[in-house]
Motif scaffolding. Sequence first.
Motif, PDB file in Angstrom:
ATOM      1  N   LYS A   1       1.173  -1.154   0.369  1.00  0.00           N
ATOM      2  CA  LYS A   1      -0.091  -0.099   0.176  1.00  0.00           C
ATOM      3  C   LYS A   1       1.398   1.338  -0.152  1.00  0.00           C
ATOM      4  CE  LYS A   1      -4.096   2.459   1.190  1.00  0.00           C
ATOM      5  NZ  LYS A   1      -4.828   2.853   0.183  1.00  0.00           N
ATOM      6  N   LEU A   2       0.898   1.970  -0.751  1.00  0.00           N
ATOM      7  CA  LEU A   2       1.699   3.344  -1.360  1.00  0.00           C
ATOM      8  C   LEU A   2       0.640   4.578  -0.556  1.00  0.00           C
ATOM      9  CD1 LEU A   2       2.842   2.929  -4.428  1.00  0.00           C
ATOM     10  CD2 LEU A   2       3.781   2.384  -2.150  1.00  0.00           C
ATOM     11  N   ILE A   3       1.036   5.283   0.568  1.00  0.00           N
ATOM     12  CA  ILE A   3       0.413   6.388   1.551  1.00  0.00           C
ATOM     13  C   ILE A   3       1.354   7.265   0.078  1.00  0.00           C
ATOM     14  CG2 ILE A   3      -0.368   7.714   3.025  1.00  0.00           C
ATOM     15  CD1 ILE A   3       0.203   4.610   4.729  1.00  0.00           C
ATOM     16  N   ARG A   4       0.208   8.357  -0.315  1.00  0.00           N
ATOM     17  CA  ARG A   4       1.212   9.486  -1.053  1.00  0.00           C
ATOM     18  C   ARG A   4       1.140  11.457  -0.143  1.00  0.00           C
ATOM     19  NH1 ARG A   4      -2.406   7.038  -3.857  1.00  0.00           N
ATOM     20  NH2 ARG A   4      -1.465   6.088  -5.945  1.00  0.00           N
ATOM     21  N   CYS A   5       2.163  11.674  -0.366  1.00  0.00           N
ATOM     22  CA  CYS A   5       3.081  12.376   0.380  1.00  0.00           C
ATOM     23  C   CYS A   5       1.191  13.478  -0.307  1.00  0.00           C
ATOM     24  CB  CYS A   5       3.321  13.109   0.025  1.00  0.00           C
ATOM     25  SG  CYS A   5       4.174  14.495   1.272  1.00  0.00           S
ATOM     26  N   GLY A   6       1.180  14.008   0.896  1.00  0.00           N
ATOM     27  CA  GLY A   6      -0.342  15.593   0.280  1.00  0.00           C
ATOM     28  C   GLY A   6      -1.635  14.790  -0.288  1.00  0.00           C
ATOM     29  N   GLY A   7      -1.404  13.317  -0.449  1.00  0.00           N
ATOM     30  CA  GLY A   7      -2.646  12.217  -0.332  1.00  0.00           C
ATOM     31  C   GLY A   7      -2.894  12.678  -2.288  1.00  0.00           C
TER      32      GLY A   7
ATOM     33  N   ALA B   1       3.312  18.738  -3.498  1.00  0.00           N
ATOM     34  CA  ALA B   1       4.814  20.025  -3.693  1.00  0.00           C
ATOM     35  C   ALA B   1       4.999  20.331  -1.977  1.00  0.00           C
ATOM     36  CB  ALA B   1       4.217  21.067  -4.669  1.00  0.00           C
ATOM     37  N   ARG B   2       3.771  20.797  -1.365  1.00  0.00           N
ATOM     38  CA  ARG B   2       4.386  22.383  -0.286  1.00  0.00           C
ATOM     39  C   ARG B   2       4.781  20.869   0.791  1.00  0.00           C
ATOM     40  NH1 ARG B   2      -0.054  22.763   1.221  1.00  0.00           N
ATOM     41  NH2 ARG B   2      -0.134  21.741   3.181  1.00  0.00           N
ATOM     42  N   GLU B   3       4.080  19.753   1.387  1.00  0.00           N
ATOM     43  CA  GLU B   3       4.434  18.721   2.176  1.00  0.00           C
ATOM     44  C   GLU B   3       5.948  17.994   1.705  1.00  0.00           C
ATOM     45  OE1 GLU B   3       1.909  16.720   3.970  1.00  0.00           O
ATOM     46  OE2 GLU B   3       0.296  18.602   4.689  1.00  0.00           O
ATOM     47  N   GLN B   4       5.749  17.279   0.681  1.00  0.00           N
ATOM     48  CA  GLN B   4       6.946  17.267  -0.290  1.00  0.00           C
ATOM     49  C   GLN B   4       8.542  18.309   0.374  1.00  0.00           C
ATOM     50  OE1 GLN B   4       8.162  13.902  -0.613  1.00  0.00           O
ATOM     51  NE2 GLN B   4      10.276  14.210  -1.692  1.00  0.00           N
ATOM     52  N   TRP B   5       7.949  19.413   0.476  1.00  0.00           N
ATOM     53  CA  TRP B   5       9.481  20.539   0.325  1.00  0.00           C
ATOM     54  C   TRP B   5       9.814  20.144   2.055  1.00  0.00           C
ATOM     55  CZ3 TRP B   5      13.098  23.038  -1.860  1.00  0.00           C
ATOM     56  CH2 TRP B   5      13.624  23.984  -1.692  1.00  0.00           C
ATOM     57  N   ASN B   6       9.052  19.944   2.825  1.00  0.00           N
ATOM     58  CA  ASN B   6       8.687  19.594   4.096  1.00  0.00           C
ATOM     59  C   ASN B   6       9.183  18.463   4.609  1.00  0.00           C
ATOM     60  OD1 ASN B   6       8.817  22.520   5.046  1.00  0.00           O
ATOM     61  ND2 ASN B   6       6.906  22.498   3.965  1.00  0.00           N
ATOM     62  N   ASP B   7       9.042  17.121   4.046  1.00  0.00           N
ATOM     63  CA  ASP B   7       9.941  15.815   4.146  1.00  0.00           C
ATOM     64  C   ASP B   7       8.821  14.742   4.651  1.00  0.00           C
ATOM     65  OD1 ASP B   7      12.755  15.422   2.700  1.00  0.00           O
ATOM     66  OD2 ASP B   7      13.206  17.089   4.449  1.00  0.00           O
ATOM     67  N   GLY B   8       7.271  15.206   4.073  1.00  0.00           N
ATOM     68  CA  GLY B   8       6.439  14.611   4.236  1.00  0.00           C
ATOM     69  C   GLY B   8       6.700  12.545   3.858  1.00  0.00           C
ATOM     70  N   SER B   9       7.122  12.406   3.304  1.00  0.00           N
ATOM     71  CA  SER B   9       7.078  11.179   3.187  1.00  0.00           C
ATOM     72  C   SER B   9       9.095  10.691   3.340  1.00  0.00           C
ATOM     73  CB  SER B   9       7.873  10.942   1.339  1.00  0.00           C
ATOM     74  OG  SER B   9       8.066  11.805   0.766  1.00  0.00           O
ATOM     75  N   ASN B  10       9.507  11.594   4.325  1.00  0.00           N
ATOM     76  CA  ASN B  10      10.212  11.027   4.787  1.00  0.00           C
ATOM     77  C   ASN B  10      10.573  10.893   6.450  1.00  0.00           C
ATOM     78  OD1 ASN B  10      13.073  12.082   6.620  1.00  0.00           O
ATOM     79  ND2 ASN B  10      13.904  10.871   4.385  1.00  0.00           N
ATOM     80  N   THR B  11       9.379   9.483   6.702  1.00  0.00           N
ATOM     81  CA  THR B  11       9.455   9.532   8.188  1.00  0.00           C
ATOM     82  C   THR B  11      10.538   8.256   8.704  1.00  0.00           C
ATOM     83  OG1 THR B  11       8.433   7.546   6.908  1.00  0.00           O
ATOM     84  CG2 THR B  11       6.974   9.448   7.549  1.00  0.00           C
ATOM     85  N   LEU B  12       9.924   7.707   9.874  1.00  0.00           N
ATOM     86  CA  LEU B  12      11.442   7.109  10.562  1.00  0.00           C
ATOM     87  C   LEU B  12      10.362   6.461  11.526  1.00  0.00           C
ATOM     88  CD1 LEU B  12      14.375   6.250  11.239  1.00  0.00           C
ATOM     89  CD2 LEU B  12      13.619   7.025  13.865  1.00  0.00           C
ATOM     90  N   ALA B  13      10.183   4.728  11.337  1.00  0.00           N
ATOM     91  CA  ALA B  13       9.813   3.976  12.058  1.00  0.00           C
ATOM     92  C   ALA B  13      10.038   3.521  12.746  1.00  0.00           C
ATOM     93  CB  ALA B  13       9.866   2.462  11.575  1.00  0.00           C
ATOM     94  N   ILE B  14       9.985   3.569  14.811  1.00  0.00           N
ATOM     95  CA  ILE B  14      10.303   3.622  15.263  1.00  0.00           C
ATOM     96  C   ILE B  14      10.388   1.435  16.065  1.00  0.00           C
ATOM     97  CG2 ILE B  14      10.708   5.379  15.992  1.00  0.00           C
ATOM     98  CD1 ILE B  14       8.601   4.881  18.313  1.00  0.00           C
ATOM     99  N   ALA B  15       8.861   1.338  15.009  1.00  0.00           N
ATOM    100  CA  ALA B  15       8.779  -0.102  15.610  1.00  0.00           C
ATOM    101  C   ALA B  15       7.452  -0.819  13.845  1.00  0.00           C
ATOM    102  CB  ALA B  15       7.561  -0.074  16.991  1.00  0.00           C
ATOM    103  N   PRO B  16       6.946  -1.198  13.966  1.00  0.00           N
ATOM    104  CA  PRO B  16       5.781  -1.617  13.006  1.00  0.00           C
ATOM    105  C   PRO B  16       4.599  -1.072  13.242  1.00  0.00           C
ATOM    106  CG  PRO B  16       6.691  -3.968  13.109  1.00  0.00           C
ATOM    107  CD  PRO B  16       7.123  -2.785  13.941  1.00  0.00           C
ATOM    108  N   GLY B  17       4.174   0.344  11.900  1.00  0.00           N
ATOM    109  CA  GLY B  17       3.772   0.958  11.966  1.00  0.00           C
ATOM    110  C   GLY B  17       2.898   2.116  13.088  1.00  0.00           C
ATOM    111  N   GLU B  18       4.588   1.846  13.352  1.00  0.00           N
ATOM    112  CA  GLU B  18       4.327   3.131  14.809  1.00  0.00           C
ATOM    113  C   GLU B  18       5.846   4.202  13.750  1.00  0.00           C
ATOM    114  OE1 GLU B  18       5.315   3.677  19.558  1.00  0.00           O
ATOM    115  OE2 GLU B  18       4.951   1.466  18.625  1.00  0.00           O
ATOM    116  N   VAL B  19       5.084   5.063  13.719  1.00  0.00           N
ATOM    117  CA  VAL B  19       6.680   6.633  13.227  1.00  0.00           C
ATOM    118  C   VAL B  19       6.299   7.356  13.845  1.00  0.00           C
ATOM    119  CG1 VAL B  19       6.238   5.327  10.701  1.00  0.00           C
ATOM    120  CG2 VAL B  19       5.279   7.183  10.778  1.00  0.00           C
ATOM    121  N   VAL B  20       8.050   8.323  13.296  1.00  0.00           N
ATOM    122  CA  VAL B  20       7.717   9.697  13.789  1.00  0.00           C
ATOM    123  C   VAL B  20       7.697  10.543  12.603  1.00  0.00           C
ATOM    124  CG1 VAL B  20       9.386  11.714  15.040  1.00  0.00           C
ATOM    125  CG2 VAL B  20       9.877   8.907  15.325  1.00  0.00           C
ATOM    126  N   VAL B  21       6.811  11.675  12.432  1.00  0.00           N
ATOM    127  CA  VAL B  21       6.836  12.698  11.787  1.00  0.00           C
ATOM    128  C   VAL B  21       6.480  14.200  11.841  1.00  0.00           C
ATOM    129  CG1 VAL B  21       5.365  11.195  10.673  1.00  0.00           C
ATOM    130  CG2 VAL B  21       3.779  12.694  12.118  1.00  0.00           C
TER     131      VAL B  21
END
Length: 410
Positions: A332-338, A345-365
């Motif tokens: 499943k692909l979850i699109r930055c900004g939908g 464009a705005r959220e990609q500029w601010n790294d909306g697709s650059n998340t960090l998982a700390i466990a499966p299904g649990e991320v820092v944003v």
Amino acid sequence: MNYNGLQVYSEIGKLKKVLLHRPGEEIENLTPDLMERLLFDDIPYLKVAREEHDAFAEVFRKNDVEVFYLEKLMAETIKDNSVKELFIDEFVSETGIINKTRMAQVRAYYQSFNDDQILVDKMMAGIRGEEFKIGLSHSLSDMIEMDYPFVVDPMPNLYFTRDPFATLGTGISLNKMRTVTRRRETIFAKYIFKYHPLFKDVEVPYWYDRDQPYAIEGGDELVLSDKVIAIGVSQRTDAAAIDIIAKRIFADGQPFETILAFDIPKERAFMHLDTVFTMVDHNKFTIHPEIEGPLTVYSIQRGDGRGEYVIEKETKKLEDILTKYLGGDQVKLIRCGGKRGIDAAREQWNDGSNTLAIAPGEVVVYSRNHVTNRLLEEEGVKLHVIPSSELSRGRGGPRCMSMPLYREKL
């Protein structure tokens, strides 16, 4: 294989140890005239950037993740004076100073510090010309150097600890950064893994070394599973570097069977592979919508002989490539900004697709990417939201700002 304190066999396994760098005075040595040279588009406000970074670190601590700081590990590494002398000599040799008299003066300046932590912080911060009193010039190169505002350039990109090296399995790739501006950053990891008490008496395999001729950066290296590594052929990473890593990993007996080399656009918007997609759960990824079309991927498969491999070129959609090599359910692909457009464009500029998982299904944003964050929550992903008004000015997200040292196996 001997335990060496390093273990990363996925992007989503429960995180137990992470390396960070708390932004320091190097941030305040950014000026508008030097931003392009130092790879920044804006100047973060250090006080607030530190507050945001402390909130980032607190997320880890509250979730039973041990936090290591690059600057503290480095100060501990050079408590041995012989190691400190080696380190200072190598660091000065890579500052770009041409004049030998100036080099000797800078070396003596660093040697004058009695506090190792203050020394390391100063090396990271750079030396302003106004701090350094120099007498009459004896050469043209010295006079030209004196017109530049820094005797030694600051290292403002250091808070992106993802790039100088990458933990792959139980080894590391000690990377050669693409730009001269960032190349010195890898010196710290070189000395930590060779001389710090945590590592000096154990064997740490090197899949790559900073002295190799080709560029590679950690933002392009993703460990998708204990069988599959993805590496971007990007603005910052050469294909030839991936060849070297593949040979060494396949010769070592690591469980990895496939390295996927993603050929992505050589543009700043697609700077690293992790700026266009990151893994958030077993079969879920955040992505930059602009990478949804057919991609060229080179599948590097372990061969029969030690260190041998075979390569197959494939052109498929991202979700089909990931589903094929990860197995299990359709990805499943979850699109930055939908979707493509203003929000993306705005959220990609601010790294909306650059998340960090700390466990499966649990991320820092980042808090500012509210459209993408809402979509992640709708897909059942648990979020740890951190403030981001200043940290985001460096054009890097939570994954960029962290280097996992140890994750539990899935």
